[in-house]
Enzyme design. Structure first.
Site, PDB file in Angstrom:
ATOM      1  N   LEU A   1       3.109   2.303   8.769  1.00 15.01           N
ATOM      2  CA  LEU A   1       3.176   2.271   7.317  1.00 15.01           C
ATOM      3  C   LEU A   1       2.950   3.716   6.902  1.00 15.01           C
ATOM      4  CD1 LEU A   1       3.535   0.204   5.036  1.00 15.01           C
ATOM      5  CD2 LEU A   1       1.073  -0.093   5.000  1.00 15.01           C
ATOM      6  N   ASP A   2       3.850   4.260   6.101  1.00 24.69           N
ATOM      7  CA  ASP A   2       3.787   5.669   5.743  1.00 24.69           C
ATOM      8  C   ASP A   2       2.415   6.062   5.194  1.00 24.69           C
ATOM      9  OD1 ASP A   2       6.473   6.002   6.401  1.00 24.69           O
ATOM     10  OD2 ASP A   2       7.131   5.567   4.356  1.00 24.69           O
ATOM     11  N   TYR A   3       2.077   7.321   5.378  1.00 25.29           N
ATOM     12  CA  TYR A   3       0.823   7.906   4.890  1.00 25.29           C
ATOM     13  C   TYR A   3       0.635   7.605   3.408  1.00 25.29           C
ATOM     14  CZ  TYR A   3      -2.504  11.739   3.915  1.00 25.29           C
ATOM     15  OH  TYR A   3      -3.575  12.478   3.525  1.00 25.29           O
TER      16      TYR A   3
ATOM     17  N   SER B   1       1.980   5.143   1.682  1.00 28.67           N
ATOM     18  CA  SER B   1       2.174   3.728   1.360  1.00 28.67           C
ATOM     19  C   SER B   1       0.872   2.989   1.628  1.00 28.67           C
ATOM     20  CB  SER B   1       3.301   3.127   2.205  1.00 28.67           C
ATOM     21  OG  SER B   1       4.525   3.766   1.899  1.00 28.67           O
TER      22      SER B   1
END
Length: 179
Positions: A41-43, A45
């Site tokens: 999960l993106d930084y 997000s």
């Protein structure tokens, strides 16, 4: 072991960070030893991150061949027209090829979420909307790139579920065992 974790905004999906200055990682949340993230999960997000110590389970949850649905609540800048929603549903062209069709709904009200720190910048003159987007693929920053492709930039992105597992009432930084 399988753990549901509500990943806060601006936290890496790994336990160490070699960058300078170091960024927040999973190490600061008291997670059990020997677990690792099943997927990413993106930084920037937030939301559901599954962690496990079982490589077979991690593979089943993340391998595109198993097509586990992932649902995201997405705050976008602008007002989605039916044409833009249909483009997202049908699949959009990205620089690495077309996306698969997605399930996309315009949410009538924003989901009930925790405050984000720092908050999303509010601008009175720029409308926003919330979408629920369910994908069965997981390319790098895919949701953000999809909404940008239809001129609806993502302001906030929260993963609500992955396969049969949902965020439910977990607050940022909280986790629970699922097995």
């Amino acid at each position: 072991m399988l753990i549901a974790f509500n990943k806060p905004f601006n936290v890496l999906c790994q336990f160490t960070d070699r960058s300078q200055p170091p960024r927040a990682t999973l190490a600061g949340f008291g997670l059990p030893p020997q677990v690792y993230a099943a997927g990413r999960l993106d930084y920037d997000s937030e939301g559901l991150l599954l962690l496990t110590d079982n490589g077979t389970l991690a593979h089943r949850l993340t391998d595109p061949r198993h097509k586990q649905p992932k649902t995201y609540w997405v705050q976008v800048e602008g007002v989605p027209t039916e044409e833009k929603l249909q483009a997202l549903r049908s699949g959009v062209q990205l620089n690495d090829g077309p996306t698969l069709p997605a399930v996309v709904q315009l949410l009538p009200t924003p989901p009930v979420l925790w405050p984000r720190d720092p908050p999303v910048r509010f601008r009175k003159t720029v409308p926003d909307a919330w979408l629920a987007i369910t994908l069965r693929e997981g390319r790098n920053r895919q949701v953000r790139r999809m909404t940008a492709a239809v001129n609806l930039p993502t302001l906030r992105l929260v993963r609500a579920s992955m396969g049969p597992y949902a965020l439910e009432d977990l607050q940022p930084g909280q986790w629970r065992r699922l097995d």
